[in-house]
Design a protein around this motif. Structure first.
Motif, PDB file in Angstrom:
ATOM      1  N   GLN A   1       0.744  -1.022  -0.003  1.00  0.00           N
ATOM      2  CA  GLN A   1      -0.035   0.023  -0.134  1.00  0.00           C
ATOM      3  C   GLN A   1       0.813   1.050  -0.036  1.00  0.00           C
ATOM      4  OE1 GLN A   1      -3.432  -0.146  -0.187  1.00  0.00           O
ATOM      5  NE2 GLN A   1      -3.240  -2.508  -0.569  1.00  0.00           N
ATOM      6  N   PHE A   2       0.632   1.792  -1.133  1.00  0.00           N
ATOM      7  CA  PHE A   2       1.514   3.189  -1.134  1.00  0.00           C
ATOM      8  C   PHE A   2       0.591   4.358  -0.375  1.00  0.00           C
ATOM      9  CE2 PHE A   2       3.285   1.061  -4.559  1.00  0.00           C
ATOM     10  CZ  PHE A   2       4.719   1.673  -4.586  1.00  0.00           C
ATOM     11  N   THR A   3       1.113   4.969   0.829  1.00  0.00           N
ATOM     12  CA  THR A   3       0.421   5.659   1.551  1.00  0.00           C
ATOM     13  C   THR A   3       1.382   6.847   2.448  1.00  0.00           C
ATOM     14  OG1 THR A   3      -1.186   6.253   3.394  1.00  0.00           O
ATOM     15  CG2 THR A   3       0.365   4.111   3.539  1.00  0.00           C
ATOM     16  N   ASP A   4       1.134   8.021   2.476  1.00  0.00           N
ATOM     17  CA  ASP A   4       1.868   8.900   3.543  1.00  0.00           C
ATOM     18  C   ASP A   4       1.109   9.170   4.798  1.00  0.00           C
ATOM     19  OD1 ASP A   4       3.983   9.507   1.661  1.00  0.00           O
ATOM     20  OD2 ASP A   4       2.843  10.903   0.556  1.00  0.00           O
ATOM     21  N   SER A   5      -0.041   8.263   5.030  1.00  0.00           N
ATOM     22  CA  SER A   5      -0.446   8.304   6.225  1.00  0.00           C
ATOM     23  C   SER A   5       0.366   7.865   7.543  1.00  0.00           C
ATOM     24  CB  SER A   5      -1.896   7.620   6.321  1.00  0.00           C
ATOM     25  OG  SER A   5      -2.897   8.208   5.349  1.00  0.00           O
ATOM     26  N   ASP A   6       0.251   8.126   8.748  1.00  0.00           N
ATOM     27  CA  ASP A   6       0.945   7.564   9.880  1.00  0.00           C
ATOM     28  C   ASP A   6       0.048   6.268  10.196  1.00  0.00           C
ATOM     29  OD1 ASP A   6       2.684   7.117  11.926  1.00  0.00           O
ATOM     30  OD2 ASP A   6       1.925   8.662  13.191  1.00  0.00           O
ATOM     31  N   VAL A   7       0.534   5.111   9.439  1.00  0.00           N
ATOM     32  CA  VAL A   7       0.002   4.009   9.670  1.00  0.00           C
ATOM     33  C   VAL A   7       0.176   3.350  11.040  1.00  0.00           C
ATOM     34  CG1 VAL A   7      -0.264   3.567   7.300  1.00  0.00           C
ATOM     35  CG2 VAL A   7       1.378   2.640   8.622  1.00  0.00           C
ATOM     36  N   GLY A   8      -1.084   2.691  11.765  1.00  0.00           N
ATOM     37  CA  GLY A   8      -0.598   2.022  12.714  1.00  0.00           C
ATOM     38  C   GLY A   8      -0.507   0.616  12.454  1.00  0.00           C
ATOM     39  N   LEU A   9       0.710   0.168  12.877  1.00  0.00           N
ATOM     40  CA  LEU A   9       1.201  -1.263  12.366  1.00  0.00           C
ATOM     41  C   LEU A   9       0.267  -2.177  12.876  1.00  0.00           C
ATOM     42  CD1 LEU A   9       5.155  -0.898  12.572  1.00  0.00           C
ATOM     43  CD2 LEU A   9       3.737  -0.951  10.489  1.00  0.00           C
ATOM     44  N   VAL A  10      -0.089  -2.344  14.327  1.00  0.00           N
ATOM     45  CA  VAL A  10      -0.796  -3.245  14.755  1.00  0.00           C
ATOM     46  C   VAL A  10      -2.173  -3.096  14.400  1.00  0.00           C
ATOM     47  CG1 VAL A  10      -1.414  -4.506  16.831  1.00  0.00           C
ATOM     48  CG2 VAL A  10       1.014  -3.836  16.538  1.00  0.00           C
ATOM     49  N   GLY A  11      -2.664  -1.770  14.617  1.00  0.00           N
ATOM     50  CA  GLY A  11      -3.992  -1.559  14.541  1.00  0.00           C
ATOM     51  C   GLY A  11      -4.864  -1.785  13.018  1.00  0.00           C
ATOM     52  N   GLU A  12      -3.829  -1.350  12.458  1.00  0.00           N
ATOM     53  CA  GLU A  12      -4.144  -1.570  10.771  1.00  0.00           C
ATOM     54  C   GLU A  12      -3.729  -2.953  10.064  1.00  0.00           C
ATOM     55  OE1 GLU A  12      -4.236   2.308   8.514  1.00  0.00           O
ATOM     56  OE2 GLU A  12      -3.428   3.345  10.377  1.00  0.00           O
ATOM     57  N   GLY A  13      -3.070  -3.566  10.588  1.00  0.00           N
ATOM     58  CA  GLY A  13      -2.625  -4.664  10.158  1.00  0.00           C
ATOM     59  C   GLY A  13      -1.434  -5.004   9.242  1.00  0.00           C
ATOM     60  N   TYR A  14      -0.646  -3.926   9.431  1.00  0.00           N
ATOM     61  CA  TYR A  14       0.722  -3.734   8.624  1.00  0.00           C
ATOM     62  C   TYR A  14       1.586  -4.479   9.309  1.00  0.00           C
ATOM     63  CZ  TYR A  14      -1.278  -0.135   5.487  1.00  0.00           C
ATOM     64  OH  TYR A  14      -1.801   0.223   4.526  1.00  0.00           O
ATOM     65  N   ASP A  15       2.567  -5.259   8.537  1.00  0.00           N
ATOM     66  CA  ASP A  15       3.568  -5.821   9.049  1.00  0.00           C
ATOM     67  C   ASP A  15       5.128  -5.077   9.216  1.00  0.00           C
ATOM     68  OD1 ASP A  15       2.704  -8.712   9.379  1.00  0.00           O
ATOM     69  OD2 ASP A  15       2.229  -8.187   7.275  1.00  0.00           O
TER      70      ASP A  15
END
Length: 303
Positions: A126-140
């Motif tokens: 996923q290309f994104t500049d959002s400050d993603v939450g690794l655990v909450g949004e399921g990113y590894d």
């Protein structure tokens, strides 16, 4: 059969964007590397590299051949890793967040090569500049600029890039070149960023560091588009020295305010400490570190 050593040296020259840098990285004389590459070209009966006093670029057949040489070198590494990790089957899914400013073409080639090397891995990019939450949004994994902000995350430094200000000769002829950072306020700038990014560039290092402002001509979250607009005379831009090396060598872009060198920006691979360092995460970060620069080199030398 082409000389394997010559193929590896040719790939090293492309990754380093020159014979001198390749010689420093490999620890062999520049003359030896140059001779080996010339012998490889003679053996193949084709020209792989175009050379002149200021520039080094790939021919079309050289670009295709490099992809195979680069793949072979990493296949050799993978073969060694297979022996060392016989019982470690790299598999599973990886969801990865990557900044929008990264070249999608470079990332596409990189991920394609990664999946060929690890066929049991499934990728969700996923290309994104959002400050993603690794655990909450399921990113590894999240590829991020700058230092680690959370103690719950682990950050691994992948590589550094040196930012520089550049402009086209056409822009300089029309508007002149700023002599000081303060003069940037009178110049048009091409801003790489999101809708929240302000027209500010951090110039200098350490105590000699200032935040210089400029007139924003356009804001875009694609580094390749920033370079294109700078080449088309629309303003001054901040780019990494690797992304515009060819343009600097040919003179189609000119460095600005060189007496104000900037701090390098760092790129990290970030993952949750809860995952420890899972084998698939480790494999991707290792691969990304080794292959991103070579893919970027190929993209730069052919653009």
């Amino acid at each position: 059969m082409p000389d394997l050593n010559g193929m590896m040296l040719f790939a090293a020259v492309v990754r380093a964007r020159g014979f001198s840098q390749a010689a420093r990285e490999i620890g062999q004389p520049k003359s030896t590397i140059s001779r080996k590459v010339a012998q490889l070209e003679e053996q193949l009966g084709v020209r792989l590299l175009q050379r002149d006093t200021r520039n080094l670029s790939l021919t079309q057949v050289g670009a295709l051949f490099f992809q195979h040489c680069d793949s072979i070198s990493h296949e050799i590494e993978a073969a060694k890793a297979t022996i060392e990790n016989t019982h470690n089957d790299i598999s599973g899914s990886l969801r990865i967040a990557i900044p929008v400013s990264f070249s999608q073409d470079v990332i596409g080639h990189l991920c394609s090569s990664f999946m060929r090397l690890y066929p049991n891995i499934e990728l969700d990019i996923q290309f994104t500049d959002s400050d993603v939450g690794l655990v909450g949004e399921g990113y590894d994994i999240a590829i991020k600029y700058g230092p680690l902000q959370s103690s719950d995350l682990v950050a691994r430094l992948l590589f550094e890039r040196q930012p520089i200000l550049v402009a086209s000769p056409g822009y300089i002829k029309k508007f002149s070149s700023p002599a000081t950072p303060q003069e940037l306020t009178q110049h048009k700038g091409i801003l790489l960023g999101t809708t929240l990014s302000a027209p500010i560039w951090p110039l200098g290092k350490g105590n000699r560091r200032i935040m210089a402002t400029f007139k924003r001509k356009v804001r875009v979250n694609s580094a390749s588009m920033v370079k294109r607009l700078a080449l088309d005379d629309y303003g001054i831009a901040m780019l990494s020295n690797t992304s515009c090396k060819q343009e600097l060598a040919t003179g189609s872009l000119v460095p600005i305010l060189q007496e104000w060198p900037m701090e390098p920006f760092k790129v990290y691979g970030v993952y949750s400490s809860r995952r420890q360092l899972a084998s698939n995460i480790s494999a991707f970060l290792d691969f990304f570190t080794k292959r991103y620069t070579s893919q970027e080199s190929l993209h730069s030398m052919m653009s």
